[in-house]
Design an enzyme around this catalytic site. Structure first.
Site, PDB file in Angstrom:
ATOM      1  N   GLU A  28     -16.102  34.920 -19.471  1.00  0.00           N
ATOM      2  CA  GLU A  28     -15.149  33.866 -19.819  1.00  0.00           C
ATOM      3  C   GLU A  28     -14.282  33.423 -18.651  1.00  0.00           C
ATOM      4  O   GLU A  28     -13.992  32.232 -18.502  1.00  0.00           O
ATOM      5  CB  GLU A  28     -14.256  34.327 -20.984  1.00  0.00           C
ATOM      6  CG  GLU A  28     -14.953  34.386 -22.330  1.00  0.00           C
ATOM      7  CD  GLU A  28     -15.695  35.682 -22.573  1.00  0.00           C
ATOM      8  OE1 GLU A  28     -16.262  35.851 -23.674  1.00  0.00           O
ATOM      9  OE2 GLU A  28     -15.707  36.537 -21.652  1.00  0.00           O
ATOM     10  N   HIS A  67     -11.142  41.091 -32.087  1.00  0.00           N
ATOM     11  CA  HIS A  67     -11.789  39.819 -32.404  1.00  0.00           C
ATOM     12  C   HIS A  67     -10.972  39.010 -33.408  1.00  0.00           C
ATOM     13  O   HIS A  67     -11.503  38.078 -34.018  1.00  0.00           O
ATOM     14  CB  HIS A  67     -13.179  40.056 -33.015  1.00  0.00           C
ATOM     15  CG  HIS A  67     -14.208  40.542 -32.045  1.00  0.00           C
ATOM     16  ND1 HIS A  67     -14.173  41.809 -31.508  1.00  0.00           N
ATOM     17  CD2 HIS A  67     -15.306  39.933 -31.520  1.00  0.00           C
ATOM     18  CE1 HIS A  67     -15.213  41.966 -30.703  1.00  0.00           C
ATOM     19  NE2 HIS A  67     -15.908  40.851 -30.683  1.00  0.00           N
TER      20      HIS A  67
END
Length: 725
Positions: free
Chosen positions: A458, A527
């Protein structure tokens, strides 16, 4: 019998070596000009160090003395339209590119003097390092953050390893837009150990983009020698292991670097790129300032003397004299020309203190303190004139019910139809008929070549997207889960979040980041977070959080037209819900900075975000409290609709802020402070914040539910306010 079969690198990996006679094969004019460029760098930085000692440079001065050959040799093959960036030690590269962009085509230092444009480049660059208004970034960048896009200096980064992903983005934009340009990113042996550098190299190789990773291996990252932090000290091996053609050369020899760069261009012309060039070199001084490394004890005076004997300028003088290219008189004349340019720049930027010999900076050269916050974001003038719709507009035309995720997919595809600069970068975005969420389904059907597969990196691909945005593309970055933004925090904060203001604030950064938030799905603590508060810490981001498909269409279209970075928070609980939208219309916009009153009332004001809008509506109906509910839609500092919020508070006198996320990730505390500053006289009760628990959600379904705010929590707050009215 077990056999050990040697494995070879899949791409060329070699050392380029020159003979002294190879210098004779270069044009005399080029050799003389390269020497002058190296000497200009040396005299410029010597003057900078004097200014630093005089207290006239605020911040560090990372001199590149000893490394001039790398910068000049690299720039010798680049045109004005080719792009570069560097890291904290970039004076030599930037100065060469800035001056080179205005040098006349037939310039020959043996016969010519600096033009006014060349002198102006020296002056403006020195002004920038000193933090003064005439600088290229108005003094905001200083020594380590430098940009002049017209000269191909797209922006340096003081974060070690922060700049290579940006250069990959520049090159990606050039490739997609069909421009035959080269991008070069300069960094050192220290940055070669950083994860972002590896990620950038890997993405560049996977996408075959025309970028050169130019590594100045000067053996030391501040005071740490390279063999103390890595077993493989041949840094070009990083390229070879990723299938990138890699070249090692003598970074103290300007012709050797020139030839290595020529070879790199030949390889890019054949393969598309990328290429790694490792220049073995040495900085004569400490990390910053005018003292030597031996003064601090981390290297010996003998080692420094050995490298200084190979000084690139001394080497060039000897060879040019031997070749008859420059006489002693010519060398002296060149020194006079470059020294005069540097001295003139310093003279214009300083004055003598009355009654003494000390220097100071003239008061009229300092930036106006009142402009400290100017340029964080643009003025949104690019959105004026775009077709806008409101929810009320749907009553007079045909509508259809569409799932949130379908509307999102169709909106992106329609935008890509009208704007060829829009590309998508994300993990698995090109697979499964639309990625993990279906967002790219329609785009893949029409524009599969503009949906780019990214590795699980990312930070790397966010940096690539920033570079692409700075070079003509409008990238849409997909982050699979909100928590993963923390993996990309460096590029989100130090990159995208600061780049416009840091470099003067007068250029577009058209980047959209989509972030999926899934706190209710049982994926656990890593998450389930909402990263909105992280982004809000850096006001260079606009933040929107649509609670329905209509708002998603309008806000996404505004984001894709906007010249600022925009974060779009997508709550996956909404994905499969159906919403009313205009039939067949995916091109309208909703202006940033406009909240929506979804329910009028007089008892209290509820400021809600995302799924808490519907939860607040349910709570008000169930408990019978006459609450006015506002869908904020915009969550960033500049996007809050204080006019709508203030009008409601003036009517109700009471406020509830409803967010689903963990209290520690809540933005409500910031809004409470702002409301009290703006509307204190209208408040009749303390502001109540409805949030989740302190802890992040865990996998257990019972604990998962307990960690998130619900309509029942809003109901309790409404009842509390109703009972005290």
């Amino acid at each position: 019998m077990v056999r050990h079969i040697p494995l070879a690198a899949s791409a060329p990996w070699f050392r380029l070596e020159l003979e002294q006679s190879d210098w004779a094969n270069e044009a005399d004019e080029d050799l003389a000009n390269w020497y002058a460029q190296m000497l200009l760098i040396r005299r410029f930085e010597e003057r900078l160090l004097e200014l630093e000692k005089a207290g006239l440079i605020h911040g560090p001065a990372h001199a590149s003395i000893g490394q001039e050959a790398g910068a000049v040799g690299a720039m010798s093959v680049l045109g004005a339209a080719d792009k570069i960036n560097g890291t904290h030690r970039a004076h030599h590269q930037v100065l060469t590119k800035l001056v080179g962009s205005v040098v006349p085509a037939d310039f020959d230092i043996r016969n010519d003097s600096f033009t006014p444009q060349m002198d102006a480049a020296v002056y403006r660059f020195m002004a920038e390092i000193m933090g003064l208004t005439p600088g290229y970034c108005g003094g905001r960048g200083g020594s380590m953050h430098m940009r002049d896009a017209s000269a191909g200096v797209v922006g340096t980064s003081a974060i070690v390893g922060g700049n290579p992903p940006h250069a990959v983005g520049y090159a990606l934009a050039d490739k997609i837009l069909g421009r035959k340009h080269i991008s070069v990113t300069f960094f050192g042996d220290g940055a070669a150990q950083a994860g972002a550098t590896y990620e950038a190299m890997n993405i560049a190789a996977a996408q075959s983009v025309p970028v050169i990773f130019f590594i100045e291996n000067n053996l030391y990252a501040v005071a740490t020698r390279i063999n103390e932090v890595t077993r493989e000290t041949r840094i070009s091996s990083r390229g070879a292991m990723l299938g990138i053609a890699s070249i090692e050369c003598d970074g103290m020899d300007v012709v050797a670097v020139h030839r290595a760069m020529q070879e790199a261009l030949r390889i890019i012309d054949k393969t598309g790129g990328p290429v790694v060039v490792e220049a073995l070199c040495y900085r004569h001084l400490h990390q910053s300032g005018s003292r030597t490394g031996s003064d601090f004890g981390y290297r010996s005076a003998d080692e420094e003397a050995e490298w200084k004997a190979r000084d690139p300028i001394v080497l060039a003088e000897a060879r040019l004299t031997a070749l008859g290219v420059l006489s002693a008189e010519a060398l002296a004349r060149i020194d006079q020309i470059v020294t005069a340019s540097v001295a003139a720049a310093a003279a214009k930027l300083t004055e003598t203190v009355p009654g003494g010999n000390a220097l100071r900076i003239p008061a009229d050269l300092w930036p106006d303190p009142a402009t400290v916050d100017h340029g964080i974001l643009g003025d949104l003038s690019e959105l004026r004139g775009l077709r806008q719709l409101t929810h009320a507009d749907m009553t007079s035309g045909q509508t259809e019910k569409v799932k949130f995720v379908t509307a999102a997919s169709e909106t992106l595809a329609a935008a890509m139809d009208r704007d060829p600069r829009i590309v998508v970068l994300g993990e698995d975005a090109h697979q499964m008929k639309g990625g993990v969420s279906g967002f790219t389904k329609a785009a893949l059907e029409r524009w599969p070549e503009r949906v780019l597969a990214m590795p699980i990196a990312e930070n790397g691909f966010t940096g690539v997207a920033l570079g692409a945005a700075l070079n003509g593309l409008r990238p849409v970055v997909e982050i699979m889960f909100g928590d993963f933004c923390l993996v990309a925090a460096d590029q989100i904060a130090n990159g995208v979040g600061k780049v416009r203001h840091m470099f003067g604030g007068d250029f577009p950064v058209p980047l959209v980041m989509r972030v999926r938030v899934s706190p209710h799905t049982g994926y656990g603590s890593q998450h389930s977070g909402d990263p909105s508060a992280l982004f809000s810490m850096f006001p260079g981001w606009r933040i929107v959080s649509p609670s329905n498909a209509f708002d998603y269409i309008g806000l996404m279209n505004s984001a894709l037209h906007c010249n600022d970075p925009v974060l779009i928070i997508e709550h996956t609980e909404l994905y499969q819900r159906e919403f009313e939208v205009p039939k067949g219309d995916r091109d309208f916009c909703i202006p940033f900075g406009s909240a929506r009153v979804v329910r009028t009332g007089r008892t209290c004001t509820v400021l809600a975000t995302s799924v808490m809008v519907q939860n607040s509506l349910r709570a008000a109906e169930e408990c019978g409290v006459d609450a006015e509910i506002i869908d904020l839609r915009n969550l960033d500092h500049f996007g809050m609709d204080w006019a709508t919020i203030g009008a409601s508070i003036a009517k109700t006198g009471r406020v509830v802020i409803a967010e689903q996320t963990a209290r520690s990730l809540s933005m409500g505390a910031t809004w409470v402070a702002e409301i009290q500053e703006r509307f204190f006289d209208s408040l009749d009760h303390e502001i109540i914040r409805v949030t989740g628990s302190l802890a992040s959600p865990t996998v257990s379904s019972a604990l998962n539910r307990a960690a998130l705010a619900t309509s029942n929590d809003v109901k309790k707050a409404l009842i509390t306010l109703a009972e005290t009215s």
